[in-house]
Design an enzyme around this catalytic site. Sequence first.
Site, short mmCIF file in Angstrom:
data_model
loop_
_atom_site.label_atom_id
_atom_site.label_comp_id
_atom_site.label_asym_id
_atom_site.label_seq_id
_atom_site.Cartn_x
_atom_site.Cartn_y
_atom_site.Cartn_z
N HIS A 1 0.84 -1.20 0.00
CA HIS A 1 0.00 0.00 0.00
C HIS A 1 0.87 1.25 0.00
O HIS A 1 0.62 2.20 -0.76
CB HIS A 1 -0.91 0.06 1.24
CG HIS A 1 -1.97 -0.98 1.28
ND1 HIS A 1 -2.17 -1.78 2.39
CD2 HIS A 1 -2.92 -1.34 0.39
CE1 HIS A 1 -3.19 -2.58 2.17
NE2 HIS A 1 -3.66 -2.34 0.97
N LYS B 1 -19.33 -4.11 8.50
CA LYS B 1 -18.20 -5.04 8.47
C LYS B 1 -17.32 -4.80 9.69
O LYS B 1 -17.01 -3.68 10.02
CB LYS B 1 -17.36 -4.82 7.21
CG LYS B 1 -18.00 -5.34 5.94
CD LYS B 1 -17.19 -4.97 4.73
CE LYS B 1 -16.09 -5.96 4.49
NZ LYS B 1 -15.34 -5.67 3.24
N ARG C 1 -2.02 -6.01 -8.08
CA ARG C 1 -0.89 -6.89 -7.76
C ARG C 1 -0.71 -7.96 -8.80
O ARG C 1 0.40 -8.35 -9.13
CB ARG C 1 -1.13 -7.55 -6.40
CG ARG C 1 -1.12 -6.59 -5.24
CD ARG C 1 -1.56 -7.31 -4.01
NE ARG C 1 -2.92 -7.81 -4.23
CZ ARG C 1 -3.80 -8.03 -3.29
NH1 ARG C 1 -3.47 -7.86 -2.04
NH2 ARG C 1 -5.01 -8.45 -3.56
N SER D 1 -3.41 -7.57 2.90
CA SER D 1 -3.73 -7.39 4.32
C SER D 1 -4.23 -8.69 4.93
O SER D 1 -3.90 -9.03 6.07
CB SER D 1 -4.79 -6.30 4.50
OG SER D 1 -4.29 -5.05 4.10
#
Length: 162
Positions: free
Chosen positions: A17, A41, A90, A128
């Site tokens: 990031h 969430k 990515r 993450s």
Amino acid sequence: MRRVIYPGSFDPITNGHLDVINRAATLFDEVVVAVAFNDQKQGLFSAEERVSLLQEASGTKPNIRIARFDGLLMDFARREQATAVVRGLRAVSDFEFEFQMALMNRKLEPQIETIFLMPAEKYTYLSSRIVKEIARLGGDVSSFVPVSVAKALREKFATSNG
């Protein structure tokens, strides 16, 4: 002013990031790192913790600002008068989802472009989710995240494990 939004949950922020943030900061006058908050969430870190970790990790660069948002990204981008949204890619597996989101965002706000940036090759495997799993199992994540994040993860899992 050319302002870009880099949205994400950043739960937690990784070196990948940070690489994308720093790349965007060389291309735009201002990068607004937008920490998504969704009360539906439950993340590992609260929105406030994620903002704080991002502020610490991004340092004192004058053209990087950390903000929290909820709701539609395009509404936030309009309020911030952004010209673009940056998304990190990515691998090919990221592309399909990101492509769909970019097209939907273009429908919602045709004036705001989506820019895809790839992190340095050494970060293409980072996520993450993987970092949290390694940390939860007691592994060393210090080469994947900033020092402050590694410490926060150790503390978080030390209290949850007991």
